[in-house]
Design an enzyme around this catalytic site. Structure first.
Site, PDB file in Angstrom:
ATOM      1  N   HIS A 249       6.124  -0.571  -2.565  1.00 49.65           N
ATOM      2  CA  HIS A 249       5.710   0.139  -3.783  1.00 49.65           C
ATOM      3  C   HIS A 249       5.688   1.650  -3.604  1.00 49.65           C
ATOM      4  O   HIS A 249       5.033   2.379  -4.358  1.00 49.65           O
ATOM      5  CB  HIS A 249       4.341  -0.391  -4.255  1.00 49.65           C
ATOM      6  CG  HIS A 249       4.387  -1.836  -4.643  1.00 49.65           C
ATOM      7  ND1 HIS A 249       3.265  -2.622  -4.728  1.00 49.65           N
ATOM      8  CD2 HIS A 249       5.424  -2.645  -4.957  1.00 49.65           C
ATOM      9  CE1 HIS A 249       3.619  -3.849  -5.073  1.00 49.65           C
ATOM     10  NE2 HIS A 249       4.917  -3.899  -5.212  1.00 49.65           N
TER      11      HIS A 249
ATOM     12  N   ALA B  49     -10.293  -7.841   7.350  1.00 49.25           N
ATOM     13  CA  ALA B  49      -9.154  -7.614   8.259  1.00 49.25           C
ATOM     14  C   ALA B  49      -9.572  -6.812   9.483  1.00 49.25           C
ATOM     15  O   ALA B  49      -9.167  -7.123  10.606  1.00 49.25           O
ATOM     16  CB  ALA B  49      -8.043  -6.890   7.508  1.00 49.25           C
TER      17      ALA B  49
ATOM     18  N   ASN C 197      -8.493 -12.806   4.468  1.00 47.32           N
ATOM     19  CA  ASN C 197      -9.094 -12.266   3.250  1.00 47.32           C
ATOM     20  C   ASN C 197     -10.528 -12.778   3.147  1.00 47.32           C
ATOM     21  O   ASN C 197     -10.777 -13.950   3.442  1.00 47.32           O
ATOM     22  CB  ASN C 197      -8.290 -12.755   2.023  1.00 47.32           C
ATOM     23  CG  ASN C 197      -8.586 -11.951   0.773  1.00 47.32           C
ATOM     24  OD1 ASN C 197      -9.742 -11.725   0.429  1.00 47.32           O
ATOM     25  ND2 ASN C 197      -7.539 -11.529   0.090  1.00 47.32           N
TER      26      ASN C 197
ATOM     27  N   GLU D  29     -11.973 -13.428   0.588  1.00 43.29           N
ATOM     28  CA  GLU D  29     -12.045 -14.308  -0.586  1.00 43.29           C
ATOM     29  C   GLU D  29     -10.779 -15.152  -0.705  1.00 43.29           C
ATOM     30  O   GLU D  29      -9.730 -14.789  -0.157  1.00 43.29           O
ATOM     31  CB  GLU D  29     -12.223 -13.470  -1.855  1.00 43.29           C
ATOM     32  CG  GLU D  29     -13.577 -12.750  -1.901  1.00 43.29           C
ATOM     33  CD  GLU D  29     -13.683 -11.831  -3.117  1.00 43.29           C
ATOM     34  OE1 GLU D  29     -14.609 -11.006  -3.122  1.00 43.29           O
ATOM     35  OE2 GLU D  29     -12.818 -11.951  -4.009  1.00 43.29           O
TER      36      GLU D  29
ATOM     37  N   ASN E  94       0.826  -1.205   0.000  1.00 41.71           N
ATOM     38  CA  ASN E  94       0.000   0.000   0.000  1.00 41.71           C
ATOM     39  C   ASN E  94       0.862   1.258   0.000  1.00 41.71           C
ATOM     40  O   ASN E  94       1.898   1.299   0.659  1.00 41.71           O
ATOM     41  CB  ASN E  94      -0.937  -0.003   1.211  1.00 41.71           C
ATOM     42  CG  ASN E  94      -1.839  -1.220   1.204  1.00 41.71           C
ATOM     43  OD1 ASN E  94      -1.971  -1.890   0.184  1.00 41.71           O
ATOM     44  ND2 ASN E  94      -2.432  -1.525   2.348  1.00 41.71           N
TER      45      ASN E  94
ATOM     46  N   GLY F 101      -5.209  -9.113   3.159  1.00 45.83           N
ATOM     47  CA  GLY F 101      -5.823  -8.187   2.214  1.00 45.83           C
ATOM     48  C   GLY F 101      -5.081  -7.997   0.913  1.00 45.83           C
ATOM     49  O   GLY F 101      -4.992  -6.888   0.396  1.00 45.83           O
TER      50      GLY F 101
ATOM     51  N   CYS G 233      16.859  20.986  -8.110  1.00 42.07           N
ATOM     52  CA  CYS G 233      17.516  21.152  -9.416  1.00 42.07           C
ATOM     53  C   CYS G 233      16.567  21.675 -10.499  1.00 42.07           C
ATOM     54  O   CYS G 233      16.970  21.855 -11.639  1.00 42.07           O
ATOM     55  CB  CYS G 233      18.104  19.818  -9.863  1.00 42.07           C
ATOM     56  SG  CYS G 233      16.851  18.655 -10.442  1.00 42.07           S
TER      57      CYS G 233
HETATM   58  C1  BV8 Z   1       8.976  -5.435 -11.335  1.00 47.58           C
HETATM   59  C2  BV8 Z   1       1.986   1.397  -6.823  1.00 47.58           C
HETATM   60  C3  BV8 Z   1      11.194  -5.826 -12.109  1.00 47.58           C
HETATM   61  C4  BV8 Z   1       1.397   2.208  -7.918  1.00 47.58           C
HETATM   62  C5  BV8 Z   1       1.821  -0.936  -7.561  1.00 47.58           C
HETATM   63  C6  BV8 Z   1       6.083 -12.176 -12.577  1.00 47.58           C
HETATM   64  C7  BV8 Z   1       4.936 -12.702 -13.081  1.00 47.58           C
HETATM   65  C8  BV8 Z   1       4.012 -11.849 -13.743  1.00 47.58           C
HETATM   66  C9  BV8 Z   1       4.227 -10.482 -13.856  1.00 47.58           C
HETATM   67  C10 BV8 Z   1       5.367  -9.974 -13.350  1.00 47.58           C
HETATM   68  C11 BV8 Z   1       6.292 -10.804 -12.731  1.00 47.58           C
HETATM   69  N1  BV8 Z   1       7.308 -10.020 -12.339  1.00 47.58           N
HETATM   70  C12 BV8 Z   1       7.057  -8.737 -12.690  1.00 47.58           C
HETATM   71  C13 BV8 Z   1       5.877  -8.692 -13.320  1.00 47.58           C
HETATM   72  C14 BV8 Z   1       5.235  -7.522 -13.825  1.00 47.58           C
HETATM   73  C15 BV8 Z   1       4.418  -6.787 -12.738  1.00 47.58           C
HETATM   74  C16 BV8 Z   1       3.287  -7.634 -12.223  1.00 47.58           C
HETATM   75  O1  BV8 Z   1       3.358  -8.267 -11.179  1.00 47.58           O
HETATM   76  N2  BV8 Z   1       2.190  -7.585 -12.973  1.00 47.58           N
HETATM   77  C17 BV8 Z   1       0.943  -8.257 -12.499  1.00 47.58           C
HETATM   78  C18 BV8 Z   1      -0.215  -7.364 -12.895  1.00 47.58           C
HETATM   79  C19 BV8 Z   1       0.803  -9.609 -13.086  1.00 47.58           C
HETATM   80  N3  BV8 Z   1       5.275  -6.400 -11.618  1.00 47.58           N
HETATM   81  C20 BV8 Z   1       5.961  -5.233 -11.744  1.00 47.58           C
HETATM   82  O2  BV8 Z   1       5.931  -4.525 -12.716  1.00 47.58           O
HETATM   83  C21 BV8 Z   1       6.788  -4.857 -10.533  1.00 47.58           C
HETATM   84  N4  BV8 Z   1       8.124  -4.490 -10.932  1.00 47.58           N
HETATM   85  O3  BV8 Z   1       8.674  -6.597 -11.410  1.00 47.58           O
HETATM   86  O4  BV8 Z   1      10.210  -4.911 -11.605  1.00 47.58           O
HETATM   87  C22 BV8 Z   1      10.972  -5.771 -13.509  1.00 47.58           C
HETATM   88  C23 BV8 Z   1      11.194  -4.552 -14.147  1.00 47.58           C
HETATM   89  C24 BV8 Z   1      11.041  -4.550 -15.516  1.00 47.58           C
HETATM   90  C25 BV8 Z   1      10.556  -5.697 -16.211  1.00 47.58           C
HETATM   91  C26 BV8 Z   1      10.307  -6.899 -15.515  1.00 47.58           C
HETATM   92  C27 BV8 Z   1      10.533  -6.938 -14.140  1.00 47.58           C
HETATM   93  C28 BV8 Z   1       6.224  -3.587  -9.857  1.00 47.58           C
HETATM   94  C29 BV8 Z   1       4.877  -3.846  -9.351  1.00 47.58           C
HETATM   95  C30 BV8 Z   1       4.422  -2.647  -8.493  1.00 47.58           C
HETATM   96  C31 BV8 Z   1       3.418  -1.814  -9.232  1.00 47.58           C
HETATM   97  N5  BV8 Z   1       2.864  -0.775  -8.371  1.00 47.58           N
HETATM   98  N6  BV8 Z   1       1.358   0.074  -6.768  1.00 47.58           N
HETATM   99  C32 BV8 Z   1      -0.068   2.576  -7.688  1.00 47.58           C
HETATM  100  O5  BV8 Z   1      -0.613   2.245  -6.608  1.00 47.58           O
HETATM  101  O6  BV8 Z   1      -0.610   3.220  -8.573  1.00 47.58           O
HETATM  102  S1  BV8 Z   1       1.037  -2.475  -7.542  1.00 47.58           S
HETATM  103  C33 BV8 Z   1      -0.473  -2.192  -6.704  1.00 47.58           C
HETATM  104  O7  BV8 Z   1      -1.341  -3.206  -7.198  1.00 47.58           O
HETATM  105  C34 BV8 Z   1      -0.459  -2.356  -5.235  1.00 47.58           C
HETATM  106  O8  BV8 Z   1       0.698  -1.826  -4.649  1.00 47.58           O
HETATM  107  C35 BV8 Z   1      -0.563  -3.881  -5.084  1.00 47.58           C
HETATM  108  O9  BV8 Z   1       0.701  -4.473  -5.208  1.00 47.58           O
HETATM  109  C36 BV8 Z   1      -1.395  -4.257  -6.284  1.00 47.58           C
HETATM  110  C37 BV8 Z   1      -2.832  -4.439  -5.900  1.00 47.58           C
HETATM  111  O10 BV8 Z   1      -2.896  -5.675  -5.275  1.00 47.58           O
HETATM  112  P1  BV8 Z   1      -3.568  -5.771  -3.807  1.00 47.58           P
HETATM  113  O11 BV8 Z   1      -2.952  -4.783  -2.895  1.00 47.58           O
HETATM  114  O12 BV8 Z   1      -3.515  -7.191  -3.443  1.00 47.58           O
HETATM  115  O13 BV8 Z   1      -5.062  -5.270  -4.076  1.00 47.58           O
HETATM  116  P2  BV8 Z   1      -6.212  -5.985  -4.922  1.00 47.58           P
HETATM  117  O14 BV8 Z   1      -7.251  -4.955  -5.120  1.00 47.58           O
HETATM  118  O15 BV8 Z   1      -5.678  -6.700  -6.094  1.00 47.58           O
HETATM  119  O16 BV8 Z   1      -6.776  -7.119  -3.934  1.00 47.58           O
HETATM  120  C38 BV8 Z   1      -7.380  -6.722  -2.713  1.00 47.58           C
HETATM  121  C39 BV8 Z   1      -7.543  -8.013  -1.924  1.00 47.58           C
HETATM  122  O17 BV8 Z   1      -8.064  -7.652  -0.644  1.00 47.58           O
HETATM  123  C40 BV8 Z   1      -8.532  -8.987  -2.566  1.00 47.58           C
HETATM  124  O18 BV8 Z   1      -8.013 -10.291  -2.450  1.00 47.58           O
HETATM  125  C41 BV8 Z   1      -9.795  -8.832  -1.714  1.00 47.58           C
HETATM  126  O19 BV8 Z   1     -10.516 -10.040  -1.609  1.00 47.58           O
HETATM  127  C42 BV8 Z   1      -9.196  -8.450  -0.372  1.00 47.58           C
HETATM  128  N7  BV8 Z   1     -10.066  -7.648   0.501  1.00 47.58           N
HETATM  129  C43 BV8 Z   1     -11.048  -6.778   0.137  1.00 47.58           C
HETATM  130  N8  BV8 Z   1     -11.588  -6.211   1.265  1.00 47.58           N
HETATM  131  C44 BV8 Z   1     -10.902  -6.720   2.332  1.00 47.58           C
HETATM  132  C45 BV8 Z   1      -9.922  -7.625   1.843  1.00 47.58           C
HETATM  133  N9  BV8 Z   1      -9.066  -8.289   2.642  1.00 47.58           N
HETATM  134  C46 BV8 Z   1      -9.194  -8.079   3.994  1.00 47.58           C
HETATM  135  N10 BV8 Z   1     -10.105  -7.207   4.538  1.00 47.58           N
HETATM  136  C47 BV8 Z   1     -10.972  -6.532   3.748  1.00 47.58           C
HETATM  137  N11 BV8 Z   1     -11.870  -5.703   4.296  1.00 47.58           N
END
Ligand code: BV8
Length: 226
Positions: free
Chosen positions: A102, A212, A194, A196, A85, A168, A131
């Site tokens: 992140h 959570a 979670n 889900e 987050n 989460g 700068c």
């Molecule tokens: C990188 C900041 C090296 C910006 C964010 C391997 C496999 C596949 C893809 C990749 C891989 N390695 C790298 C990649 C590419 C990519 C990636 O992972 N893509 C995904 C889409 C497949 N990763 C990257 O690009 C990373 N960098 O790897 O660098 C590199 C460099 C060049 C080339 C190759 C490699 C950088 C990733 C970071 C991006 N920035 N955030 C912004 O916020 O705008 S990511 C952002 O999205 C968040 O930080 C977080 O990480 C993600 C969201 O996920 P969650 O936080 O889990 O949220 P989500 O909504 O998905 O889920 C919520 C969950 O909560 C659900 O399960 C729900 O059921 C639950 N929930 C809901 N309510 C509740 C709850 N739980 C508890 N209580 C509740 N009340």
């Protein structure tokens, strides 16, 4: 502990549902508007997206999950909080030494000299006060490396923890989602909180299905399990 957007959901912070491929801004997918490539192509559009979120976040407060997590840092001999987050709500609830994998939405960083500007108290400067070059959000965008050392430090702690909580997160964004796998492989007892199931659920020793903000405070009493 690894936390994701779900921890802030009960504070009113929208989750990303499904990590990257959902349209979030002006019809643009999340991993498009929040990408390194967009900073190159249209930095003003990136700022518009982050300015909107910052203004939205300004009014929001931590929820019981954040406060309980902050208490755990005084409960364990060693407690490591790693978050995906960028909202700063863990810190607002009193959590210390939070590893922000992140980045943080309340900081701007100079594209040229790397100087960071705090935007929690003041408005966003038009250019770097050091700068004069352009500023960008101090967050990790898709396709960008994580802050130097942050993942390595988190992985080191994950590899020697006894108990790992995953709270989460949809566990779709890497390398963050790899941390619980590292903990499990090193013999840790892994617990997911979670409402889900996620791709991590089958790896966990225990899955606590619920919000959570409702589940974590259950650990806050004398006869709690922990
Ligand atoms: C990188 C900041 C090296 C910006 C964010 C391997 C496999 C596949 C893809 C990749 C891989 N390695 C790298 C990649 C590419 C990519 C990636 O992972 N893509 C995904 C889409 C497949 N990763 C990257 O690009 C990373 N960098 O790897 O660098 C590199 C460099 C060049 C080339 C190759 C490699 C950088 C990733 C970071 C991006 N920035 N955030 C912004 O916020 O705008 S990511 C952002 O999205 C968040 O930080 C977080 O990480 C993600 C969201 O996920 P969650 O936080 O889990 O949220 P989500 O909504 O998905 O889920 C919520 C969950 O909560 C659900 O399960 C729900 O059921 C639950 N929930 C809901 N309510 C509740 C709850 N739980 C508890 N209580 C509740 N009340």
């Amino acid at each position: 502990m690894l936390s994701g957007a779900g921890v802030s959901a009960e504070s009113g912070v929208p989750t990303f549902r499904g990590g990257g491929n959902t349209a979030v801004w002006k019809g643009m997918r999340f991993d498009v508007i929040s990408s390194a490539e967009m900073v190159e192509r249209d930095l003003p559009a990136v700022w518009e997206w982050f300015d909107y979120r910052r203004n939205f976040l300004h009014e929001l407060m931590p929820n019981p999950a954040h406060y309980e997590i902050a208490r755990w840092q005084d409960r364990f001999a060693e407690f490591t909080l790693v978050t995906q987050n960028i909202d700063g709500l863990h810190q607002k609830a009193g959590a210390r030494d939070v590893i922000e994998l992140h980045g943080n939405i309340w900081r701007a960083r100079c594209i040229a000299c790397g100087f960071t500007h705090d935007m929690a108290q003041s408005k966003r400067p038009d250019a770097c006060l050091e700068c004069g070059d352009r500023l960008r959000p101090d967050v990790v965008l898709f396709g960008e490396m994580l802050p130097p050392g942050a993942f390595e430090f988190a992985a080191a702690r994950a590899s020697k923890c006894e108990l790992c909580f995953v709270v989460g997160t949809s566990a779709l964004v890497y390398p963050a989602a790899g941390l619980p796998e590292i903990a499990k492989a090193a013999g840790a007892y892994v617990v997911e909180v979670n409402p889900e199931r996620t791709p991590l659920s089958s790896l966990c020793d225990e899955v606590l299905t619920g919000k959570a903000g409702e589940v974590l405070p259950l650990f806050n009493n004398e006869n709690s399990l922990l």
